[in-house]
Design a protein around this motif. Sequence first.
Motif, mmCIF file in Angstrom:
data_model
loop_
_atom_site.group_PDB
_atom_site.id
_atom_site.type_symbol
_atom_site.label_atom_id
_atom_site.label_comp_id
_atom_site.label_asym_id
_atom_site.label_seq_id
_atom_site.Cartn_x
_atom_site.Cartn_y
_atom_site.Cartn_z
ATOM 1 N N GLY A 8 82.498 49.788 -28.753
ATOM 2 C CA GLY A 8 83.073 50.942 -28.308
ATOM 3 C C GLY A 8 82.780 51.243 -26.834
ATOM 4 O O GLY A 8 82.238 50.527 -26.147
ATOM 5 N N ARG A 9 82.495 52.680 -26.643
ATOM 6 C CA ARG A 9 82.462 53.176 -25.248
ATOM 7 C C ARG A 9 81.888 54.395 -25.279
ATOM 8 O O ARG A 9 82.191 55.043 -26.247
ATOM 9 C CB ARG A 9 83.625 52.922 -24.496
ATOM 10 N N ARG A 10 81.278 54.467 -24.330
ATOM 11 C CA ARG A 10 80.814 56.158 -24.208
ATOM 12 C C ARG A 10 81.860 56.911 -23.139
ATOM 13 O O ARG A 10 82.399 56.124 -22.316
ATOM 14 C CB ARG A 10 79.420 56.300 -23.305
ATOM 15 N N LEU A 11 82.166 58.076 -23.498
ATOM 16 C CA LEU A 11 83.159 58.680 -22.664
ATOM 17 C C LEU A 11 82.611 59.671 -21.709
ATOM 18 O O LEU A 11 83.099 59.814 -20.878
ATOM 19 C CB LEU A 11 84.053 59.563 -23.635
ATOM 20 N N ALA A 12 81.451 60.279 -22.072
ATOM 21 C CA ALA A 12 80.806 61.343 -21.322
ATOM 22 C C ALA A 12 79.515 61.537 -21.546
ATOM 23 O O ALA A 12 78.964 61.201 -22.898
ATOM 24 C CB ALA A 12 81.602 62.452 -21.125
ATOM 25 N N TYR A 62 80.298 50.824 -21.788
ATOM 26 C CA TYR A 62 80.820 50.176 -22.826
ATOM 27 C C TYR A 62 79.438 49.455 -23.653
ATOM 28 O O TYR A 62 78.323 49.387 -23.205
ATOM 29 C CB TYR A 62 81.628 48.900 -22.580
ATOM 30 N N PHE A 63 79.541 49.412 -25.023
ATOM 31 C CA PHE A 63 78.599 49.013 -25.821
ATOM 32 C C PHE A 63 79.040 48.178 -27.196
ATOM 33 O O PHE A 63 80.304 48.268 -27.314
ATOM 34 C CB PHE A 63 77.793 50.032 -26.389
ATOM 35 N N THR A 64 77.965 47.054 -27.348
ATOM 36 C CA THR A 64 78.365 46.430 -28.686
ATOM 37 C C THR A 64 77.003 46.777 -29.361
ATOM 38 O O THR A 64 76.042 46.972 -28.931
ATOM 39 C CB THR A 64 78.582 45.214 -28.444
ATOM 40 N N SER A 65 77.057 46.703 -30.847
ATOM 41 C CA SER A 65 75.886 46.971 -31.734
ATOM 42 C C SER A 65 75.859 46.192 -32.928
ATOM 43 O O SER A 65 76.901 45.840 -33.512
ATOM 44 C CB SER A 65 75.821 48.518 -32.127
ATOM 45 N N TYR A 66 74.687 45.680 -33.194
ATOM 46 C CA TYR A 66 74.305 44.994 -34.535
ATOM 47 C C TYR A 66 73.342 45.721 -35.331
ATOM 48 O O TYR A 66 72.266 46.037 -34.899
ATOM 49 C CB TYR A 66 74.089 43.685 -34.205
ATOM 50 N N ASN A 67 73.458 46.192 -36.421
ATOM 51 C CA ASN A 67 72.449 46.611 -37.348
ATOM 52 C C ASN A 67 72.045 45.741 -38.392
ATOM 53 O O ASN A 67 72.764 45.000 -38.823
ATOM 54 C CB ASN A 67 72.993 48.118 -38.129
ATOM 55 N N PHE A 68 70.938 45.768 -38.573
ATOM 56 C CA PHE A 68 70.038 44.644 -39.529
ATOM 57 C C PHE A 68 68.957 45.322 -40.169
ATOM 58 O O PHE A 68 68.395 46.451 -40.127
ATOM 59 C CB PHE A 68 69.702 43.303 -38.574
ATOM 60 N N ILE A 69 68.812 44.401 -41.324
ATOM 61 C CA ILE A 69 67.580 44.837 -42.227
ATOM 62 C C ILE A 69 66.330 43.927 -42.086
ATOM 63 O O ILE A 69 66.455 42.523 -42.112
ATOM 64 C CB ILE A 69 68.029 44.909 -43.618
ATOM 65 N N VAL A 70 65.188 44.700 -41.783
ATOM 66 C CA VAL A 70 63.911 43.842 -41.557
ATOM 67 C C VAL A 70 62.929 44.331 -42.831
ATOM 68 O O VAL A 70 62.670 45.561 -42.698
ATOM 69 C CB VAL A 70 63.612 43.989 -40.151
ATOM 70 N N GLU A 71 62.127 43.418 -43.314
ATOM 71 C CA GLU A 71 61.094 43.869 -44.108
ATOM 72 C C GLU A 71 59.956 44.362 -43.421
ATOM 73 O O GLU A 71 59.732 43.883 -42.241
ATOM 74 C CB GLU A 71 60.571 42.822 -44.896
ATOM 75 N N GLY A 90 80.963 59.206 -27.552
ATOM 76 C CA GLY A 90 81.956 58.170 -27.186
ATOM 77 C C GLY A 90 83.009 58.054 -28.427
ATOM 78 O O GLY A 90 83.001 58.625 -29.472
ATOM 79 N N ALA A 91 83.487 56.741 -28.526
ATOM 80 C CA ALA A 91 84.656 56.169 -29.422
ATOM 81 C C ALA A 91 84.492 54.932 -29.735
ATOM 82 O O ALA A 91 83.806 53.951 -29.086
ATOM 83 C CB ALA A 91 85.999 56.384 -29.045
ATOM 84 N N PHE A 92 84.547 54.543 -31.078
ATOM 85 C CA PHE A 92 84.283 53.274 -31.472
ATOM 86 C C PHE A 92 85.898 52.408 -31.344
ATOM 87 O O PHE A 92 86.949 53.052 -31.596
ATOM 88 C CB PHE A 92 84.212 53.210 -32.945
ATOM 89 N N THR A 93 85.763 51.291 -31.177
ATOM 90 C CA THR A 93 86.991 50.406 -30.871
ATOM 91 C C THR A 93 87.109 49.668 -32.117
ATOM 92 O O THR A 93 88.418 49.362 -32.604
ATOM 93 C CB THR A 93 87.286 49.614 -29.544
ATOM 94 N N THR A 94 86.205 48.928 -32.484
ATOM 95 C CA THR A 94 86.197 48.266 -33.740
ATOM 96 C C THR A 94 84.739 48.278 -34.572
ATOM 97 O O THR A 94 83.845 48.911 -34.040
ATOM 98 C CB THR A 94 86.396 46.720 -33.467
ATOM 99 N N GLY A 95 84.789 48.128 -35.733
ATOM 100 C CA GLY A 95 83.477 48.162 -36.473
ATOM 101 C C GLY A 95 83.454 49.577 -37.408
ATOM 102 O O GLY A 95 82.578 49.789 -37.950
ATOM 103 N N VAL A 96 84.815 50.102 -37.425
ATOM 104 C CA VAL A 96 84.661 51.594 -38.332
ATOM 105 C C VAL A 96 84.769 50.992 -39.722
ATOM 106 O O VAL A 96 85.583 50.137 -40.152
ATOM 107 C CB VAL A 96 86.124 52.301 -37.794
#
Length: 234
Positions: free
Chosen positions: A115-119, A22-31, A165-171
């Motif tokens: 989401g999660r990794r499937l394989a 399983y994973f969660t992720s945050y993408n952000f912007i840095v100068e 894998g598949a996303f569960t939220t954040g699409v």
Amino acid sequence: MKKLSILIILFATIHVSAQEAYFTSYNFIVEPSQQNTVVKLISDYFTAHKTEGVTVSLWENHFNDPGNNFTHMIVFSGSLDAMGNQYSNDGGAEWMLFMTQINQHIKDGFSSSMGRRLASWGDMEASYPVQNYYIVQVENSNAFRSAYEKYQSSAVRRGWMNMYGAFTTGVGPDGGSHWIITGHKDFKSAMGGSSAVLTESEKKTRDKAWNTFRETNGGADLVRSGTRVMLGTW
């Protein structure tokens, strides 16, 4: 969009023995002028504070399209129990101090997902610091999984790995139900892809398997793609 208010994640270098993780992720912007500071803050904090069984990785979003132009992503991944433990701990005063410090150096938040990794295929204990990622919208997830796993199981791998894998939220509004990552040990391998290490006979076999995948995947459209580079893992 608010700055990183909870720093815990997109896809992952997932160092878990089981196929599914399983994973969660945050993408952000840095100068650019703030990157070294952000990397140091993250490294210092997660070197000292890390949940057992959870891998933390920080990436630069190196090649991307205009609609996918965040600069960095931080990824936490592990088993369901380990990830649950990560989120159930509020981190106390040290976490709040870390958040206060890092938000001073982040220009803006961008997106987040879970989401999660499937394989996966290949040596998942090896380091693959350059990774190509693909976001795919799938119509029939069962057909896609069957076709993709059959295709990947027949692939010849020399120094690279693949996971999906598949996303569960954040699409996002453009879709993107599934993700695929191909990891490489350097940019040369990432640019050349699997074709660079295959013989002509192996390429013919690969191409035949790919055509079968396209005919049986249940309907899949590429939403976007990019290349990320590892800045650190803890």
